[in-house]
Each structure stands twice: as C-alpha cells, then as structure tokens.
Design an enzyme around this catalytic site. Structure first.
Site, PDB file in Angstrom:
ATOM      1  N   HIS A 156      -0.419 -24.140   3.804  1.00 33.28           N
ATOM      2  CA  HIS A 156      -1.058 -22.278   3.669  1.00 33.28           C
ATOM      3  C   HIS A 156      -2.067 -22.516   4.853  1.00 33.28           C
ATOM      4  O   HIS A 156      -2.958 -22.614   4.341  1.00 33.28           O
ATOM      5  CB  HIS A 156      -1.552 -22.939   2.012  1.00 33.28           C
ATOM      6  N   GLU A 213      -2.368 -19.001   5.367  1.00 37.00           N
ATOM      7  CA  GLU A 213      -3.421 -18.525   4.594  1.00 37.00           C
ATOM      8  C   GLU A 213      -4.789 -18.664   4.817  1.00 37.00           C
ATOM      9  O   GLU A 213      -5.525 -17.856   4.181  1.00 37.00           O
ATOM     10  CB  GLU A 213      -2.558 -17.535   3.869  1.00 37.00           C
ATOM     11  N   CYS A 235       5.005 -23.163   2.635  1.00 35.27           N
ATOM     12  CA  CYS A 235       4.718 -24.348   1.745  1.00 35.27           C
ATOM     13  C   CYS A 235       6.102 -23.795   1.880  1.00 35.27           C
ATOM     14  O   CYS A 235       7.229 -24.424   1.645  1.00 35.27           O
ATOM     15  CB  CYS A 235       4.481 -23.852   0.593  1.00 35.27           C
TER      16      CYS A 235
END
Length: 239
Positions: free
Chosen positions: A200, A202, A101
């Site tokens: 994102h 993650e 990001c």
C-alpha cells in the site's frame, strides 16, 4: 495557461472507502493529478478519466479465475465485477492502470491470470506481517520499469494481503518478489502503462521511492490525455 491535472478514477470498497479514498487522493494530488471516487453501486465511466487506480480491500472471488474458496475469505462480488470491467475498459481505451494490493491481483485476473487464494499457505516461509508500517522487505527485479522508478535496492514495504498473484496474466511480467519468492509486483510490458504492487504505497507517501509509483501513473495519464505515448513519459519521471 497551466495544463489541467490528469483525472484518475479510484475504486474503493463501499465498507472502507470513506477512510481509504482520501489517502489515495492525497497521493494522486501530490503526484500532480486529481482523484474521483468510484465504488460498486455508483456510476463509473472510464471515458471520463485519464487513468485508473484499483484500490485495496476484500479478497477477490475465486469464481473469476477458477480458484478454490478458503474459509477466511471476505468477498464483494459487485466490486469484483465493477473493477474487472474497468480494467478491461481502461486497456480498450488505452488508459493507464495502477493496482494497489487487491488492485494488483485484479489487474492480473482481468488479463487472464490466477491467484494463490491463501498466499501464506503456499509461501509458508514468507514473512506474514500485517501492518501499514514498512516492515516487509521486497526485492525489485532488475530491468523492469519498477526498477527504473524505485531502484533495485531491497525495499521496505507494508503488507495487509492474504492473496497473491499465481499465474501471470497476458502481457505481464514479475517486477518484485519477497524473500520467499511470493510475487509482490507485476507490470505490463507494453502500452498502456500498468503496474500492480502488492503493498500500500498510499500509506508511505513520505518515501520518495513510493511516490515514484504515483508520479509514474500521473505521467502516463498526462500522456494519454495529450494523445502521446505513455511509456516514454513514465521513463522520463524515472530519470
């Protein structure tokens, strides 16, 4: 003897790093690496790690690329300076970089690119969905390394950003866009390996295509640790 896990320096915000870092560290561990937390005000030495992740967070100051400031921007100049310096140091030491990001935007800026300060003003037709859930569709560019890692089928991702890449930095190419044409991923075309994604991954560690992003970074970091070429190692992960 088992080879040690590649060590990855991870930059996070002083304000939100306490909750973001553990999630990134989990992804790095699942991909075969070990993460160190870095933030402004703490020592961060690129020579002590095998690779670098620039995490998400606040907007990047337009002072870094000659842009205009919008009223909604929340800035962290100390973090800007830390991360720009780390990206440049990583390339100087031939170490791989993953930008998440804000990190994708910083990767672009460090290489001389610019940003759309208000991305959704420029791309009014883009789906403005702010969620960690995979509800936004991006299209991966055929022939890119990201396409090798994740395929070219439309990908559902999350979206929390307000800025986006405008003019590309030196040595980068577009790896994904959304349905309105906004750039969603960029990648370096030569050594060392570098990839920036606007979403994102993650938060999406349960998705095989997203974990491929972290596995690619760890493969590149392992190659750098062993003084080998990085891109062939990344390509091997993609097979």
């Amino acid at each position: 003897m088992t080879a040690r896990r590649p060590v990855i320096g991870v930059t996070v915000s002083r304000r939100s790093g306490w909750r973001i870092f553990p999630l990134i560290a989990l992804n790095v561990w699942l991909a075969g690496g070990r993460a160190l937390r870095w933030q402004a005000g703490r020592a961060a030495d690129i020579e002590s790690v095998d690779g670098l992740i620039i995490g998400g967070g606040d907007d990047i100051s337009p002072d870094l690329y000659g842009g205009r400031l919008v009223k909604s921007a929340r800035l962290d100049p100390d973090r800007d300076a830390l991360e720009r310096g780390l990206v440049l140091a990583a390339f100087a030491h031939d170490k791989p970089v993953l930008g998440i990001c804000r990190g994708s935007q910083m990767l672009n800026i460090a290489l001389g690119g610019t940003l759309h300060q208000d991305a959704y003003e420029t791309y009014a037709a883009s789906d403005h969905i702010r969620t960690v859930l995979p509800r936004k569709t991006v299209r991966i560019t055929a022939g890119t390394r990201l396409a090798q890692l994740a395929g070219t089928q439309p990908m559902k991702v999350n979206a929390l950003h307000t800025q986006a890449v405008n003019r590309l930095g030196d040595g980068l190419r577009i790896a994904a866009r959304d349905s309105a044409g906004m750039i969603q991923a960029v990648e370096r075309v030569k050594e060392p390996f570098a990839l920036g994604v606007q979403w994102h991954p993650e938060h999406l560690f349960y998705a095989h295509r997203q974990m491929g992003i972290f596995r690619a970074l760890i493969a590149a970091a392992a190659a750098r640790r062993d003084h080998a070429a990085q891109l062939p190692g990344v390509d091997a992960v993609a097979r």
